[in-house]
Design a protein around this motif. Sequence first.
Motif, short mmCIF file in Angstrom:
data_model
loop_
_atom_site.label_atom_id
_atom_site.label_comp_id
_atom_site.label_asym_id
_atom_site.label_seq_id
_atom_site.Cartn_x
_atom_site.Cartn_y
_atom_site.Cartn_z
N LEU A 70 45.53 -30.92 76.75
CA LEU A 70 44.11 -31.13 77.07
C LEU A 70 43.48 -29.84 77.58
CD1 LEU A 70 41.97 -33.35 77.11
CD2 LEU A 70 42.60 -33.80 79.50
N ALA A 71 44.22 -29.08 78.38
CA ALA A 71 43.73 -27.79 78.85
C ALA A 71 43.54 -26.81 77.69
CB ALA A 71 44.69 -27.21 79.89
N LEU A 72 44.48 -26.81 76.75
CA LEU A 72 44.35 -25.95 75.57
C LEU A 72 43.08 -26.28 74.80
CD1 LEU A 72 48.01 -25.89 74.19
CD2 LEU A 72 46.73 -23.91 75.02
N ALA A 73 42.84 -27.58 74.59
CA ALA A 73 41.65 -28.00 73.86
C ALA A 73 40.38 -27.62 74.61
CB ALA A 73 41.70 -29.51 73.62
N ALA A 74 40.40 -27.79 75.94
CA ALA A 74 39.21 -27.50 76.75
C ALA A 74 38.87 -26.02 76.75
CB ALA A 74 39.44 -27.98 78.18
N ILE A 75 39.85 -25.17 76.52
CA ILE A 75 39.60 -23.72 76.44
C ILE A 75 39.23 -23.31 75.02
CG2 ILE A 75 40.66 -21.43 76.69
CD1 ILE A 75 42.46 -22.71 78.88
N ALA A 76 39.98 -23.84 74.03
CA ALA A 76 39.82 -23.40 72.65
C ALA A 76 38.49 -23.82 72.05
CB ALA A 76 40.97 -23.93 71.80
N LEU A 77 38.01 -25.02 72.36
CA LEU A 77 36.79 -25.50 71.71
C LEU A 77 35.55 -24.69 72.12
CD1 LEU A 77 35.62 -27.49 69.73
CD2 LEU A 77 35.44 -29.18 71.57
N TRP A 93 42.16 -15.19 76.14
CA TRP A 93 43.31 -14.93 77.00
C TRP A 93 43.61 -16.10 77.92
CZ3 TRP A 93 42.68 -15.15 82.23
CH2 TRP A 93 41.37 -15.06 82.72
N LEU A 94 42.60 -16.92 78.19
CA LEU A 94 42.83 -18.09 79.04
C LEU A 94 43.82 -19.08 78.44
CD1 LEU A 94 39.19 -18.86 80.27
CD2 LEU A 94 41.08 -17.95 81.63
N LEU A 95 43.96 -19.02 77.11
CA LEU A 95 44.93 -19.91 76.45
C LEU A 95 46.36 -19.61 76.89
CD1 LEU A 95 43.39 -19.78 72.86
CD2 LEU A 95 43.40 -21.76 74.39
N LEU A 96 46.59 -18.39 77.39
CA LEU A 96 47.93 -18.03 77.85
C LEU A 96 48.36 -18.84 79.07
CD1 LEU A 96 47.74 -14.14 77.52
CD2 LEU A 96 48.87 -15.75 75.97
N LEU A 97 47.40 -19.33 79.84
CA LEU A 97 47.74 -20.07 81.06
C LEU A 97 48.43 -21.40 80.76
CD1 LEU A 97 44.53 -19.32 83.17
CD2 LEU A 97 46.72 -18.12 83.17
#
Length: 213
Positions: A70-77, A93-97
């Motif tokens: 869910l965090a990945l989706a919230a950053i990627a979209l 770069w936030l996707l790295l978290l």
Amino acid sequence: MSQRQTTEDLIASLAAMPAPPRLRMSRIALQIAGLVGIGLVLLLIGTGLRPDLAHALTTPVTLAKNAIPLALAAIALPAAMMTARPEAEPPVWLLLLPAGLAAALFVATLAETPVAQIPRGIMGNTVAACLTSITALSLTPIVVGIALMRRGATTRPTLTGALIGLASGAGAAAGYALHCAEDNPLFYVTWYGMGICIATLIGAMLGRRWLRW
């Protein structure tokens, strides 16, 4: 002289045309998220939520199965929407978290698991259903999302497509986790991650083809 008049007339007519409607990134993002949600509702109507969902979500390792994708989706979209403007620099770069958290969880579980049980922990019992569901749920949002983004002006079509695929795949994985009872991080980091990577690759390929100027 007539040629000059024709050119001036053309310029005047173009100037008189109404401006095209402004591309609303929030609307496109909501449409992509909505398509993921519709697919998940249909899936859960057919398969149902896991019976112990409320209790399972009180366990941090199980909660991470939903929270990380869910965090990945919230950053990627939002990052994908930002690429519709050439001057924007999406914070990819936030996707790295969340990805780093998933990797750390996998490594920690691997270290605690007896060697003989590692293959079973990774393979689980529902690999085929997991990969098929996440990939299938991702396809429509990816295709529709990229089609909508053609109205933008991305100069990085592969990145835009990849981010749409990542958001779609991660959203699908987060929703699928509401049904899936495989709570071992060795399983879900591996196979949810694989499903998300497949969706990202599909998005990248379609973006490169359809969003190129």
